[in-house]
Write an enzyme that holds these catalytic residues in place. Structure first.
Site, PDB file in Angstrom:
ATOM      1  NE  ARG A  55       2.019  -4.355   4.497  1.00  0.00           N
ATOM      2  CZ  ARG A  55       2.331  -5.523   4.038  1.00  0.00           C
ATOM      3  NH1 ARG A  55       3.018  -6.387   4.777  1.00  0.00           N
ATOM      4  NH2 ARG A  55       1.961  -5.924   2.846  1.00  0.00           N
ATOM      5  N   GLY A  56      -1.386  -5.522   5.316  1.00  0.00           N
ATOM      6  CA  GLY A  56      -1.657  -6.840   4.744  1.00  0.00           C
ATOM      7  C   GLY A  56      -2.969  -7.330   5.342  1.00  0.00           C
ATOM      8  NE  ARG A  98      -4.367   0.506   4.866  1.00  0.00           N
ATOM      9  CZ  ARG A  98      -3.462  -0.163   4.162  1.00  0.00           C
ATOM     10  NH1 ARG A  98      -2.798  -1.173   4.716  1.00  0.00           N
ATOM     11  NH2 ARG A  98      -3.223   0.143   2.910  1.00  0.00           N
ATOM     12  CD  GLN A 211       4.041  -1.769   1.892  1.00  0.00           C
ATOM     13  OE1 GLN A 211       5.146  -1.344   2.228  1.00  0.00           O
ATOM     14  NE2 GLN A 211       3.034  -1.840   2.711  1.00  0.00           N
ATOM     15  CG  ASP A 252      -5.749  -5.735   0.722  1.00  0.00           C
ATOM     16  OD1 ASP A 252      -4.822  -5.989  -0.062  1.00  0.00           O
ATOM     17  OD2 ASP A 252      -5.578  -5.308   1.881  1.00  0.00           O
ATOM     18  CG  ASN A 262      -3.167  -7.533  -4.093  1.00  0.00           C
ATOM     19  OD1 ASN A 262      -3.203  -7.648  -2.857  1.00  0.00           O
ATOM     20  ND2 ASN A 262      -2.064  -7.752  -4.775  1.00  0.00           N
ATOM     21  CE  LYS A 263      -0.307  -1.734  -1.534  1.00  0.00           C
ATOM     22  NZ  LYS A 263      -0.643  -0.506  -0.807  1.00  0.00           N
TER      23      LYS A 263
HETATM   24  O1  MRU Z   1      -1.238  -1.568   1.611  1.00  0.00           O
HETATM   25  P1  MRU Z   1      -0.886  -2.940   2.103  1.00  0.00           P
HETATM   26  O2  MRU Z   1       0.574  -3.131   2.299  1.00  0.00           O
HETATM   27  O3  MRU Z   1      -1.704  -3.312   3.313  1.00  0.00           O
HETATM   28  O4  MRU Z   1      -1.326  -3.876   0.926  1.00  0.00           O
HETATM   29  C1  MRU Z   1      -1.141  -5.244   1.073  1.00  0.00           C
HETATM   30  C2  MRU Z   1      -1.532  -6.011  -0.125  1.00  0.00           C
HETATM   31  O5  MRU Z   1      -2.004  -5.478  -1.114  1.00  0.00           O
HETATM   32  C3  MRU Z   1      -1.415  -7.489  -0.016  1.00  0.00           C
HETATM   33  O6  MRU Z   1      -1.113  -8.040  -1.246  1.00  0.00           O
HETATM   34  C4  MRU Z   1      -2.749  -8.049   0.469  1.00  0.00           C
HETATM   35  O7  MRU Z   1      -3.118  -7.456   1.684  1.00  0.00           O
HETATM   36  C5  MRU Z   1      -2.720  -9.498   0.637  1.00  0.00           C
HETATM   37  S1  MRU Z   1      -1.789  -9.938   2.048  1.00  0.00           S
HETATM   38  C6  MRU Z   1      -1.641 -11.585   2.194  1.00  0.00           C
END
Ligand code: MRU
Length: 369
Positions: A55-56, A98, A211, A252, A262-263
């Site tokens: 993920r990320g 995703r 996370q 993201d 972002n998250k």
């Molecule tokens: O749901 P995730 O764990 O994929 O979410 C990740 C994030 O929100 C990160 O902050 C984002 O992808 C930036 S990663 C460098």
């Protein structure tokens, strides 16, 4: 990246052979176990992305790029015309894994357009392998440059603190586990630590996926960087009491106007930072800019994940990893995975090309658009 126990120093790598294999760190088991998973087909890659073994945003992009290579390789006996239609179907399927991180479609489109330049199936497969390797390496160099550019902010803050640590708040995991190496939000932190600039990191995203608590804390611990896990609701309180010098988060997808997905929970941190005059930076590799989109709230697709991720929690009990129900059996939940932080709440972007304002004008200037 830095580690203490001979762990892999990347999140993804490719093993060449008669049957190529892409290996990943399966992040579902961290911080308790470090497991490596083998991916051999594009369907396996799709599952690894949608079920968050990886993920990320940058890592989703790199994994998708390797997924397209595996898809191409597994069509090695196809006729070129059949190859094209089947690879397009694989791309469509992978694209649905995703919705929020733009790196997914960016990597897939990159692979498709590059393969189109070649006519034989063998050439297309070779091109896909090379492109996946380039996307992976570019992720590393971009993140490293984000570190070099971002560390200047931490250095400046440190100069006014007489040796006291710079307190950085980060949300979720935008570290090397979210990328290939270095991380985005964490890259300046790793460099600051290397240059002996004292830093301390407030680590959150304790729900829905933990996370920050699981992954960022594990990473920082591996690198011996002082950090404290906080529950998601604590950030505002810390900011009101002068305990946060700067926020740095990942993204993201960023629109050309500078709105950031972002998250979930990032928006609330940005609001609290604005209210308390604390600089709020987004670390941004150019692969996460969506130049086609302008208004984040109206245009960025926000993933809604399975409600069970909210209703249940996973953790270690004795020697086993267990999942337990934490809410009334019959209560429903909703699991928004991302939110939008509008550009006016963002102090600036730390990019591989330098630091800029969260505006269309500044982004275009920096990236020659
Ligand atoms: O749901 P995730 O764990 O994929 O979410 C990740 C994030 O929100 C990160 O902050 C984002 O992808 C930036 S990663 C460098």
């Amino acid at each position: 990246m830095v580690n203490q126990q001979n762990y892999p120093n990347r999140t993804i790598w490719h093993i060449e052979g008669d049957e190529p294999v892409v290996q990943i760190i399966d992040q579902r088991w961290l911080p308790h176990e470090l497991r490596i998973a083998n991916l051999k087909t594009v369907d396996e890659v799709s599952i690894a992305i949608s079920e968050m073994w990886v993920r990320g945003a940058p890592l989703i992009g790199a994994t998708a790029a390797w997924g397209m290579y595996l898809a191409a390789f597994n069509l090695k006996n196809y006729h070129p015309s059949e190859f094209d239609s089947t690879i397009n179907k694989a791309a469509e399927k992978l694209n649905r894994a995703r919705p929020t991180a733009v790196n997914l479609q960016w990597a897939i489109n990159n692979q498709l357009s590059n393969m189109k330049r070649f006519s034989s199936v063998n050439e297309k497969i070779e091109a896909a392998k090379n492109k996946a390797a380039v996307i992976t390496e570019e992720s590393v160099t971009r993140c490293k440059s984000i570190g070099v550019n971002g560390v200047t902010l931490l250095k400046e803050l440190s100069q006014n603190k007489n040796g006291a640590p710079v307190n950085i708040l980060t949300h979720c995991n935008a570290g090397w586990l979210a990328c290939v190496e270095w991380g985005t939000a964490t890259a300046p932190i790793y460099l600051a630590h290397k240059y002996k600039i004292p830093v301390h990191v407030w680590v959150d995203e304790t729900r829905p996926r933990n996370q920050g608590a699981r992954l960022t804390a594990w990473e920082l611990g591996q690198a011996n960087i002082p950090h404290t896990i906080i529950a998601d609701n604590v950030g505002g309180h810390l900011m009101q009491h002068g305990m946060v010098d700067i926020c740095i988060v990942g993204t993201d997808r960023t629109t050309r106007k500078g709105d950031v997905a972002n998250k979930i929970g990032t928006y609330l941190k940005a609001l609290a930072a604005k209210d308390n005059d604390i600089p709020f930076y987004v670390a941004l590799p150019s692969s996460t800019i969506d130049w086609e989109m302008e208004n984040g709230l109206e245009e960025i697709p926000i993933e809604i994940r399975n409600e069970e991720e909210v209703r249940k929690i996973k953790g270690k009990s004795g020697n086993s990893i267990e999942e337990i129900l934490i809410v009334p059996e019959k209560s429903k939940a909703i699991n928004y995975a991302f939110d939008i932080t509008p550009h006016h709440l963002i102090t600036g972007f730390i990019t591989e090309r330098g630091i800029c304002k969260a505006s269309e004008e500044s982004l275009k200037k920096l990236f020659d658009k």
